[in-house]
Design a protein around this motif. Structure first.
Motif, PDB file in Angstrom:
ATOM      1  N   TYR A 162       0.834  -1.203   0.000  1.00 40.38           N
ATOM      2  CA  TYR A 162       0.000   0.000   0.000  1.00 40.38           C
ATOM      3  C   TYR A 162       0.868   1.252   0.000  1.00 40.38           C
ATOM      4  O   TYR A 162       0.617   2.205  -0.746  1.00 40.38           O
ATOM      5  CB  TYR A 162      -0.918  -0.021   1.222  1.00 40.38           C
ATOM      6  CG  TYR A 162      -1.599   1.301   1.483  1.00 40.38           C
ATOM      7  CD1 TYR A 162      -2.683   1.730   0.691  1.00 40.38           C
ATOM      8  CD2 TYR A 162      -1.147   2.140   2.505  1.00 40.38           C
ATOM      9  CE1 TYR A 162      -3.291   2.960   0.922  1.00 40.38           C
ATOM     10  CE2 TYR A 162      -1.751   3.361   2.746  1.00 40.38           C
ATOM     11  CZ  TYR A 162      -2.821   3.774   1.943  1.00 40.38           C
ATOM     12  OH  TYR A 162      -3.413   4.985   2.177  1.00 40.38           O
ATOM     13  N   LYS A 181       0.835   3.934  -3.131  1.00 38.47           N
ATOM     14  CA  LYS A 181       0.371   5.303  -2.903  1.00 38.47           C
ATOM     15  C   LYS A 181       1.392   6.334  -3.361  1.00 38.47           C
ATOM     16  O   LYS A 181       1.038   7.413  -3.867  1.00 38.47           O
ATOM     17  CB  LYS A 181       0.057   5.491  -1.424  1.00 38.47           C
ATOM     18  CG  LYS A 181      -0.557   6.852  -1.101  1.00 38.47           C
ATOM     19  CD  LYS A 181      -0.918   6.951   0.362  1.00 38.47           C
ATOM     20  CE  LYS A 181      -1.525   8.322   0.679  1.00 38.47           C
ATOM     21  NZ  LYS A 181      -1.867   8.462   2.114  1.00 38.47           N
ATOM     22  N   ARG A 182       2.676   6.011  -3.255  1.00 33.26           N
ATOM     23  CA  ARG A 182       3.723   6.994  -3.549  1.00 33.26           C
ATOM     24  C   ARG A 182       4.249   6.907  -4.983  1.00 33.26           C
ATOM     25  O   ARG A 182       4.848   7.858  -5.487  1.00 33.26           O
ATOM     26  CB  ARG A 182       4.869   6.832  -2.545  1.00 33.26           C
ATOM     27  CG  ARG A 182       4.497   7.444  -1.200  1.00 33.26           C
ATOM     28  CD  ARG A 182       5.314   6.869  -0.061  1.00 33.26           C
ATOM     29  NE  ARG A 182       4.898   7.480   1.202  1.00 33.26           N
ATOM     30  CZ  ARG A 182       3.772   7.156   1.846  1.00 33.26           C
ATOM     31  NH1 ARG A 182       2.951   6.239   1.325  1.00 33.26           N
ATOM     32  NH2 ARG A 182       3.453   7.748   2.989  1.00 33.26           N
TER      33      ARG A 182
END
Length: 685
Positions: free
Chosen positions: A18, A22-23
């Protein structure tokens, strides 16, 4: 990862996925490629295009979502590696992410390196070391595989398998190296440590790949591997490009004759049991005897591949391309402990002593000529020296009190040296000689008692049973009632040898000859070869027999003193040493006295036996010495003492007849002291 259908999801792994998604998703990134593995997987860095200093790897390590892998980090610059290790250390200390419950005490990238001594190389990528506590441990080289060596089911080694092992043996055996533990291989209790080996500035794993003696193991992505895995891959590719070692078009396959492999029956051969075993043993001996002429009488260089016991070795001779078993000639060494037997006292200690001395070390081997050089199993009897410094293994065992000389098996050229080494151990009461003084006193007391009892009977009626040389023999007293008692008891022996029977030095047992049981005393044994040297104590002759031919006897019979006693013709000596007349003297004495009854007048008793003058029943017959002196086969003693003065005086005329007739030893006239001494020296040389 998230895991499969039936796999428990690791919460840290799920969060790491995750975190990265996300990054990174839908962001402009720069991929800096640093290397590739054997599967073609690319390795590198992902940095943000707008912020080149921001590295996703640093972010994962900082939050405990990743683990530092030194083998992939080796592709990076040193300053980056240091930053990565520092970030992981901080996460560990803060116990964040995967380190929340981690038990690992070492920071990633820090691997245990311990100095150890290599004692044995098993193949091109496995070996045995000994640590500071003297404990042996088997190790394998991490992330590489060398060609396999031949086994029973594989006649030949793979290409370069022998060369890889030999290179590793010469490089490592007997030396201290730095052992870096990389990972464990195997499951449960059956695991082997895989390591990297450093010698000075060199890495052995890398050198094997560079020479083309090893291939790199293609690990799965998540598997642990050697810290310099990338360099190993690069070295392998370079060796492959240059066609070195196993990568060559016609890579060499080492072939040699192996006499250590026992003969096996042909496929479909129905022979089993003792007949089959005997035939295979005869084949082993015949193979070794056929090669002996090429080996005997030369000093050959080789190395000890394995140490079976304190006196038995597996040796490779490169100049002859021969692997063979060699036993130390003329030595008796205590048996070492085996899987199912305790062994003799000092046996295991002697075994370990020679292992430290010669195991996988370069040695010099000498095999003597003669019918006793090859035993029934095809092993050679010979002598071994260490190469640098040159030291006799036999003398080392004797000096340390681990062995004793077995006279008939020692080359006269080495006997004096062996005897000096043995006497040194006796004097210091080392190991097997720890009770030597006490036992020697008992033996002397027994000899003195025997001599006293023999001197009481000045006149004896004897029957000659064995000839020793031109003037000495064994005989039994004709009226000795013990002989019939012994014979009657031995006739009662029946059945097979007990399973727990062991032939021990000095024991009295029974041995069958021509279908008749006789008492024997064991003078030497070799359990591994299955033979025993014995003396028939009621007749005086000696022989080498199979241990399986011996049977235990009752204490009542074994305690009866030997019935054959040693005698020497009074007033005379053998021909001079090296004259060539000792054989004819031996044969002539046998013709005159063997298996006949005689009247013996005992004149003296000493360590040579009872000194006697032999006469037949006819009083007018001359003594036996007279016939031998006339034929020039023996000679009078130079200095007569009070015990034989009259005998020597009565025999002078017969020696004079031999001298005047130029018979035997007098064919060139009388022999001076100087001539006799020079003859002896030439003979000894």
């Amino acid at each position: 990862g998230k895991g499969g259908k039936d796999q428990k999801v690791n919460p840290v792994a799920a969060y790491a996925q995750y975190y990265v998604s996300k990054r990174l998703l839908h962001r402009d990134m720069e991929l800096i490629v640093k290397g590739v593995d054997k599967y073609g997987n690319l390795f590198g860095r992902l940095v943000f295009s707008a912020f080149p200093d921001r590295d996703i790897t640093k972010m994962l390590l900082k939050h405990g979502l990743g683990k530092y892998l030194d083998w992939t980090a080796s592709m990076l610059e040193p300053n980056l590696r240091a930053q990565y290790r520092a970030l992981e250390a901080q996460a560990r200390e803060a116990k964040v992410g995967r380190w929340h419950t981690a038990k690992d005490a070492l920071v990633s990238g820090e691997k245990k390196t311990i100095p150890m001594k290599v004692v044995m190389v098993l193949s091109g990528d496995s070996f045995t070391v000994v640590d500071g506590n003297g404990k042996e441990k088997r190790l394998s080289l991490a992330s590489i595989r060398t060609p396999r060596l031949g086994r029973r089911d594989q006649k030949e080694s793979e290409a370069c398998g022998f060369e890889a092992k030999e290179w590793l043996r010469k490089k490592l055996v007997g030396k201290k190296v730095n052992v870096t533990f990389e990972y464990k291989r195997g499951t449960g209790t059956s695991t082997t440590d895989s390591v990297s080996i450093g010698t000075g500035r060199s890495n052995i794993n890398l050198q094997l790949c560079q020479m083309g003696y090893a291939s790199v193991i293609p690990h799965r992505l998540e598997e642990a591997r050697a810290h310099n895995y990338v360099q190993l891959v690069e070295a392998e590719k370079k060796a492959e490009k240059e066609k070195k070692g196993i990568h060559a078009k016609n890579a060499p396959v080492h072939k040699y004759i192996d006499l250590t492999e026992r003969s096996r029956g042909k496929k479909g051969d129905a022979k089993t049991g003792e007949d089959g075993k005997k035939e295979k043993t005869e084949n082993d001996k015949a193979r070794a005897e056929a090669l002996l002429p090429q080996l005997a009488g030369h000093q050959l260089r080789g190395h000890v591949e394995y140490v079976y016991s304190g006196r038995q070795f597996k040796v490779y001779l490169p100049s002859k391309k021969l692997m063979c078993n060699i036993s130390l000639a003329g030595l008796s060494v205590p048996r070492s402990a085996g899987k199912n037997e305790a062994g003799d006292k000092f046996g295991t200690e002697a075994h370990n002593f020679v292992k430290r001395m010669v195991l996988q070390q370069n040695v010099i081997v000498e095999l003597p000529e003669g019918d006793k050089t090859v035993d029934r199993r095809g092993a050679f009897a010979g002598y071994i020296w260490t190469e640098s410094p040159k030291q006799s293994v036999s003398c080392a065992l004797l000096e340390q009190g681990y062995a004793k000389i077995f006279m008939h098996g020692v080359d006269p050229a080495y006997l004096a040296e062996f005897r000096a080494a043995e006497n040194s151990a006796k004097k210091k009461l080392l190991r097997i000689w720890e009770n030597y003084e006490e036992e020697e006193k008992k033996r002397k007391a027994a000899r003195d008692e025997m001599m006293k009892s023999q001197q009481k009977a000045k006149y004896q009626k004897i029957k000659v049973t064995e000839i020793i040389d031109g003037v000495s023999f064994y005989a039994t007293t004709a009226e000795d009632a013990s002989l019939k008692k012994v014979e009657d008891e031995l006739k009662k022996i029946e059945g097979d040898q007990p399973e727990d029977f062991e032939a021990e030095f000095g024991m009295i047992a029974a041995c069958k000859y021509d279908g008749v049981w006789y008492r024997v005393q064991v003078t030497d044994t070799d359990d591994s070869e299955g033979w025993a040297d014995v003396m028939f104590i009621d007749y005086g002759n000696k022989s080498r027999v199979q241990i399986s031919e011996l049977m235990p006897i009752s204490d009542d019979i074994s305690k009866i003193p030997p019935l054959a006693k040693k005698y020497k013709l009074a007033g005379v000596n053998n021909p001079p040493e090296g004259s060539g007349w000792d054989g004819p003297a031996f044969e002539r004495l046998g013709e005159l006295i063997y298996d006949k009854e005689w009247n013996a007048e005992v004149l003296n008793v000493d360590k040579e036996g009872m000194h006697v003058s032999l006469k037949s029943e006819n009083e007018e017959d001359k003594p036996v010495q007279a016939e031998l002196l006339k034929e020039g086969l023996i000679r009078l003693v130079k200095r007569a003492d009070y015990t034989n003065r009259n005998v020597v005086k009565s025999l002078r005329e017969y020696q004079r007849e031999g001298i005047e007739a130029r018979a035997g030893i007098w064919e060139y006239g009388e022999i001076s002291d100087e001539e006799e001494e020079e003859t002896g020296k030439r003979r000894r040389r």
